[in-house]
Design an enzyme around this catalytic site. Sequence first.
Site, PDB file in Angstrom:
ATOM      1  N   ARG A   1       2.982   0.425  -5.354  1.00  0.00           N
ATOM      2  CA  ARG A   1       2.913  -0.248  -4.059  1.00  0.00           C
ATOM      3  C   ARG A   1       1.637  -1.082  -3.905  1.00  0.00           C
ATOM      4  O   ARG A   1       1.456  -1.776  -2.906  1.00  0.00           O
ATOM      5  CB  ARG A   1       2.985   0.782  -2.925  1.00  0.00           C
ATOM      6  CG  ARG A   1       4.217   1.638  -2.977  1.00  0.00           C
ATOM      7  CD  ARG A   1       4.205   2.668  -1.876  1.00  0.00           C
ATOM      8  NE  ARG A   1       4.408   2.044  -0.588  1.00  0.00           N
ATOM      9  CZ  ARG A   1       5.574   1.793  -0.038  1.00  0.00           C
ATOM     10  NH1 ARG A   1       6.676   2.118  -0.690  1.00  0.00           N
ATOM     11  NH2 ARG A   1       5.666   1.230   1.141  1.00  0.00           N
TER      12      ARG A   1
ATOM     13  N   CYS B   1       0.825  -1.207   0.000  1.00  0.00           N
ATOM     14  CA  CYS B   1       0.000   0.000   0.000  1.00  0.00           C
ATOM     15  C   CYS B   1       0.863   1.263   0.000  1.00  0.00           C
ATOM     16  O   CYS B   1       1.983   1.253   0.495  1.00  0.00           O
ATOM     17  CB  CYS B   1      -0.949   0.085   1.194  1.00  0.00           C
ATOM     18  SG  CYS B   1      -1.992  -1.341   1.381  1.00  0.00           S
TER      19      CYS B   1
ATOM     20  N   GLU C   1       6.599 -12.568 -14.265  1.00  0.00           N
ATOM     21  CA  GLU C   1       6.030 -11.401 -13.566  1.00  0.00           C
ATOM     22  C   GLU C   1       5.126 -10.578 -14.468  1.00  0.00           C
ATOM     23  O   GLU C   1       4.051 -10.171 -14.060  1.00  0.00           O
ATOM     24  CB  GLU C   1       7.163 -10.457 -13.112  1.00  0.00           C
ATOM     25  CG  GLU C   1       7.766 -10.737 -11.767  1.00  0.00           C
ATOM     26  CD  GLU C   1       8.834  -9.704 -11.425  1.00  0.00           C
ATOM     27  OE1 GLU C   1       8.741  -9.104 -10.354  1.00  0.00           O
ATOM     28  OE2 GLU C   1       9.776  -9.483 -12.230  1.00  0.00           O
TER      29      GLU C   1
ATOM     30  N   GLU D   1      16.795 -14.833 -13.381  1.00  0.00           N
ATOM     31  CA  GLU D   1      16.200 -13.503 -13.466  1.00  0.00           C
ATOM     32  C   GLU D   1      15.378 -13.353 -14.748  1.00  0.00           C
ATOM     33  O   GLU D   1      14.299 -12.753 -14.740  1.00  0.00           O
ATOM     34  CB  GLU D   1      17.314 -12.440 -13.386  1.00  0.00           C
ATOM     35  CG  GLU D   1      16.868 -10.995 -13.536  1.00  0.00           C
ATOM     36  CD  GLU D   1      15.856 -10.525 -12.488  1.00  0.00           C
ATOM     37  OE1 GLU D   1      15.582 -11.279 -11.530  1.00  0.00           O
ATOM     38  OE2 GLU D   1      15.315  -9.417 -12.652  1.00  0.00           O
TER      39      GLU D   1
ATOM     40  N   LYS E   1       5.469  -3.571  -5.801  1.00  0.00           N
ATOM     41  CA  LYS E   1       6.918  -3.404  -5.871  1.00  0.00           C
ATOM     42  C   LYS E   1       7.590  -3.538  -4.522  1.00  0.00           C
ATOM     43  O   LYS E   1       8.637  -4.149  -4.378  1.00  0.00           O
ATOM     44  CB  LYS E   1       7.230  -2.036  -6.469  1.00  0.00           C
ATOM     45  CG  LYS E   1       8.706  -1.866  -6.745  1.00  0.00           C
ATOM     46  CD  LYS E   1       8.959  -0.721  -7.653  1.00  0.00           C
ATOM     47  CE  LYS E   1      10.411  -0.699  -8.072  1.00  0.00           C
ATOM     48  NZ  LYS E   1      10.777  -1.858  -8.902  1.00  0.00           N
TER      49      LYS E   1
ATOM     50  N   ASN F   1      -0.628   1.865   5.862  1.00  0.00           N
ATOM     51  CA  ASN F   1       0.200   0.890   5.144  1.00  0.00           C
ATOM     52  C   ASN F   1       0.799  -0.033   6.195  1.00  0.00           C
ATOM     53  O   ASN F   1       1.459   0.453   7.114  1.00  0.00           O
ATOM     54  CB  ASN F   1       1.299   1.635   4.362  1.00  0.00           C
ATOM     55  CG  ASN F   1       2.396   0.701   3.847  1.00  0.00           C
ATOM     56  OD1 ASN F   1       3.537   1.117   3.718  1.00  0.00           O
ATOM     57  ND2 ASN F   1       2.077  -0.521   3.539  1.00  0.00           N
ATOM     58  N   GLY F   2       0.558  -1.336   6.058  1.00  0.00           N
ATOM     59  CA  GLY F   2       1.118  -2.272   7.028  1.00  0.00           C
ATOM     60  C   GLY F   2       0.087  -3.313   7.404  1.00  0.00           C
ATOM     61  O   GLY F   2      -0.929  -3.484   6.706  1.00  0.00           O
TER      62      GLY F   2
ATOM     63  N   TRP G   1      -2.863  -2.569  -1.680  1.00  0.00           N
ATOM     64  CA  TRP G   1      -2.568  -3.963  -2.049  1.00  0.00           C
ATOM     65  C   TRP G   1      -3.242  -4.784  -0.962  1.00  0.00           C
ATOM     66  O   TRP G   1      -2.816  -4.767   0.192  1.00  0.00           O
ATOM     67  CB  TRP G   1      -1.059  -4.193  -2.077  1.00  0.00           C
ATOM     68  CG  TRP G   1      -0.673  -5.529  -2.656  1.00  0.00           C
ATOM     69  CD1 TRP G   1      -0.517  -5.822  -3.979  1.00  0.00           C
ATOM     70  CD2 TRP G   1      -0.373  -6.726  -1.941  1.00  0.00           C
ATOM     71  NE1 TRP G   1      -0.147  -7.137  -4.133  1.00  0.00           N
ATOM     72  CE2 TRP G   1      -0.054  -7.720  -2.902  1.00  0.00           C
ATOM     73  CE3 TRP G   1      -0.350  -7.073  -0.592  1.00  0.00           C
ATOM     74  CZ2 TRP G   1       0.286  -9.020  -2.554  1.00  0.00           C
ATOM     75  CZ3 TRP G   1      -0.009  -8.376  -0.245  1.00  0.00           C
ATOM     76  CH2 TRP G   1       0.310  -9.329  -1.224  1.00  0.00           C
TER      77      TRP G   1
ATOM     78  N   LYS H   1      11.452 -12.405 -14.648  1.00  0.00           N
ATOM     79  CA  LYS H   1      10.945 -11.214 -15.340  1.00  0.00           C
ATOM     80  C   LYS H   1       9.781 -11.583 -16.245  1.00  0.00           C
ATOM     81  O   LYS H   1       8.758 -10.924 -16.278  1.00  0.00           O
ATOM     82  CB  LYS H   1      12.108 -10.634 -16.151  1.00  0.00           C
ATOM     83  CG  LYS H   1      12.178  -9.174 -16.316  1.00  0.00           C
ATOM     84  CD  LYS H   1      12.684  -8.366 -15.151  1.00  0.00           C
ATOM     85  CE  LYS H   1      12.170  -8.721 -13.819  1.00  0.00           C
ATOM     86  NZ  LYS H   1      12.598  -8.028 -12.677  1.00  0.00           N
TER      87      LYS H   1
ATOM     88  N   HIS I   1      17.054 -34.240 -15.727  1.00  0.00           N
ATOM     89  CA  HIS I   1      16.527 -34.844 -14.501  1.00  0.00           C
ATOM     90  C   HIS I   1      15.071 -34.484 -14.260  1.00  0.00           C
ATOM     91  O   HIS I   1      14.593 -34.564 -13.138  1.00  0.00           O
ATOM     92  CB  HIS I   1      17.387 -34.432 -13.300  1.00  0.00           C
ATOM     93  CG  HIS I   1      18.796 -34.919 -13.406  1.00  0.00           C
ATOM     94  ND1 HIS I   1      19.131 -36.252 -13.342  1.00  0.00           N
ATOM     95  CD2 HIS I   1      19.950 -34.247 -13.628  1.00  0.00           C
ATOM     96  CE1 HIS I   1      20.430 -36.387 -13.505  1.00  0.00           C
ATOM     97  NE2 HIS I   1      20.952 -35.182 -13.680  1.00  0.00           N
TER      98      HIS I   1
HETATM   99  C1  G6P Z   1       9.023  -7.397  -5.335  1.00  0.00           C
HETATM  100  C2  G6P Z   1       9.392  -6.698  -6.623  1.00  0.00           C
HETATM  101  C3  G6P Z   1      10.689  -7.275  -7.188  1.00  0.00           C
HETATM  102  C4  G6P Z   1      11.786  -7.180  -6.145  1.00  0.00           C
HETATM  103  C5  G6P Z   1      11.384  -7.825  -4.816  1.00  0.00           C
HETATM  104  C6  G6P Z   1      12.362  -7.493  -3.715  1.00  0.00           C
HETATM  105  O1  G6P Z   1       8.680  -8.714  -5.581  1.00  0.00           O
HETATM  106  O2  G6P Z   1       8.363  -6.824  -7.586  1.00  0.00           O
HETATM  107  O3  G6P Z   1      11.056  -6.575  -8.345  1.00  0.00           O
HETATM  108  O4  G6P Z   1      12.934  -7.804  -6.636  1.00  0.00           O
HETATM  109  O5  G6P Z   1      10.104  -7.342  -4.397  1.00  0.00           O
HETATM  110  O6  G6P Z   1      12.279  -6.119  -3.456  1.00  0.00           O
HETATM  111  P1  G6P Z   1      13.465  -5.236  -2.900  1.00  0.00           P
HETATM  112  O7  G6P Z   1      12.900  -3.862  -2.813  1.00  0.00           O
HETATM  113  O8  G6P Z   1      13.835  -5.809  -1.572  1.00  0.00           O
HETATM  114  O9  G6P Z   1      14.585  -5.340  -3.878  1.00  0.00           O
END
Ligand code: G6P
Length: 606
Positions: free
Chosen positions: A27, A2, A484, A477, A601, A100-101, A74, A481, A500
């Site tokens: 957020r 949030c 996501e 990664e 994020k 937020n929290g 969120w 990506k 395997h």
């Molecule tokens: C979320 C974001 C990712 C990020 C991860 C860790 O899942 O969508 O892009 O890598 O959090 O976030 P941080 O701020 O700790 O890098």
Amino acid sequence: MCGIIGYAGNRNAVPVIVDGLKKLEYRGYDSAGIAVFGADGFDVVKQKGRLAALESRLEGSVIAGNVGIGHTRWATHGEPSDVNSHPHVGSKSKIAIVHNGIIENYKRLKERLERKGVRFVSQTDSEVIAQLAEYYYKGDLMDTVIKVSGALEGSYALGIMCLDEPDLLVAVRKDNPLIVGVAEHGNFIASDVPAVLKHTNKVYYLEDGEIAVLTKDGADFLNMDKEPLKKRLETVSWSFDSAEKGGYPHFMLKEIMEQPKVLKDTIHSVMSNGENKSVADGLDISAFDKIVITACGSAYNAGVVAKYVFERLCRVSVEVELASEFRYKDAVIDGKTLVILVSQSGETADTIAAMREAKSKGAVTLSIVNVIGSTIAKEADYCLLTSAGPEIAVATTKAFSAQLVLLYVLAARFAVKLGKLPPESFAELMSEFETLPDKAKEIFEHIDLIQKHASECVVCKSIFFIGRNIDYAIALEGSLKLKEISYIHSEAYAGGELKHGTISLIEEDTLVVAISNCKRLYGKIMSNVEQVISRGAKVLLIGCCPEAEPSSYDGKLSYIGLPEITELFSPSLSVIVLQLFSYYVAANKGLDIDKPRNLAKSVTVE
Ligand code: G6P
């Protein structure tokens, strides 16, 4: 997660808050809402869905006021719906809050209040804050906030308004970020700096247990004993433009394209004299017998890449742990362990908990963080800052690249200190390192080709990524990506592991993305390529493989070549192709790339 924002000033708070929420939508975007003081009390408009839905509701509405709060959600407790959206107002319509929290003891508090006749309307944990504040309110909002803070368990960043004190906006935090921005026309609270950059780059970072009291004329700070606090006003170097799309269709594409500059700035930050260099130089690696890297999401993947680099250069063994696992595993660490925390936001709940766990066991903590003033940046024993600027797209790109850069330099410096890398080799490595930004730029010459391959993948049900060694690390990664933002199922496998299990999933025309930058393993990865092609797969080979001959694979093999660079730094180039590939797959599917479904994020909840 949030995002919260609040404003007290000379302007109409409604457009100011909506504009700020646009910068906080990363957020969470399940719902959005706003509350201002109107002529007859609070005017609250809240709406399920994206901020755009709230904006449509506000169009033509006459609500206005000089003090207000806003929220982008969120969902954690209670489904995304209008009634569960913030702001929440107590049943006496006296106090409005944004939160937020997570309030962990909300059930207990709610039951207590219900027994006293308070009627709740939402399923959220947050509503209890507004109801409790009304219950405690005896004419002094500060006393109320102190009492409420004492009763809440869990995490919170709160913006609070009270009908009887209409000039005030009060904020308080525990374990969730909150900044106070000071502009000429008024003052702000916000979850993050980009929300206020249009108005000011002068901010205070609120700490746990501190209360901010804002009016249109200024901001005061108190502790929980109501004693005044003197806080330092900081100037943020991020510009307003850096949090705008700048003509790109999505923040993600803009942020991908910014990478050559981000690489350059981050390299500069650690090579030239300054805070980053002195931290990297100052750490005595010989004091440690173990290095643990812990993080979440892409930051974890950066740690996996770093493991290969550290082990190769320093000859010390490195453990990489997901922060969510590390925090509960009773890790075998002590004062001779260096724990490296990697985090873009510096606010990821699991990474914060991992850091605190490491510190409680006496380990030395070093953070690699993008957001100055964030919890991890402040609490870790040492901090290296990435120079990525504000990152808005939910899927990280440029911050990940900046993390890699700092991890490479750290590994190389440690290797020199440990006597594993002669100073001449260090100098050679660093001069190669400095070519990274230009080589990253060269990748953009292949955009058409990447776009063409991506357009062919829109119908794929699954895409597999393979690589060996450091190429496997970056395959993780690439796969993350893609899933996501494109919602295509995808997995990354170490090339040697395919046989395997995963090879059973290969069917006619399954796409396998193979990454190959390890010259000594080229033959091995090409054997994996042959194995999957002979079972019907199509392969997209990404790497520096001059010997690749796509023509001899009957149209089943395509190749995107990368500029030559030492194997250790190659993930920084591969990842740009992988990011662009994912971006264009999602763009071809017409998806909301910057705000993928269900994600946020900054993951400030467990
Ligand atoms: C979320 C974001 C990712 C990020 C991860 C860790 O899942 O969508 O892009 O890598 O959090 O976030 P941080 O701020 O700790 O890098």
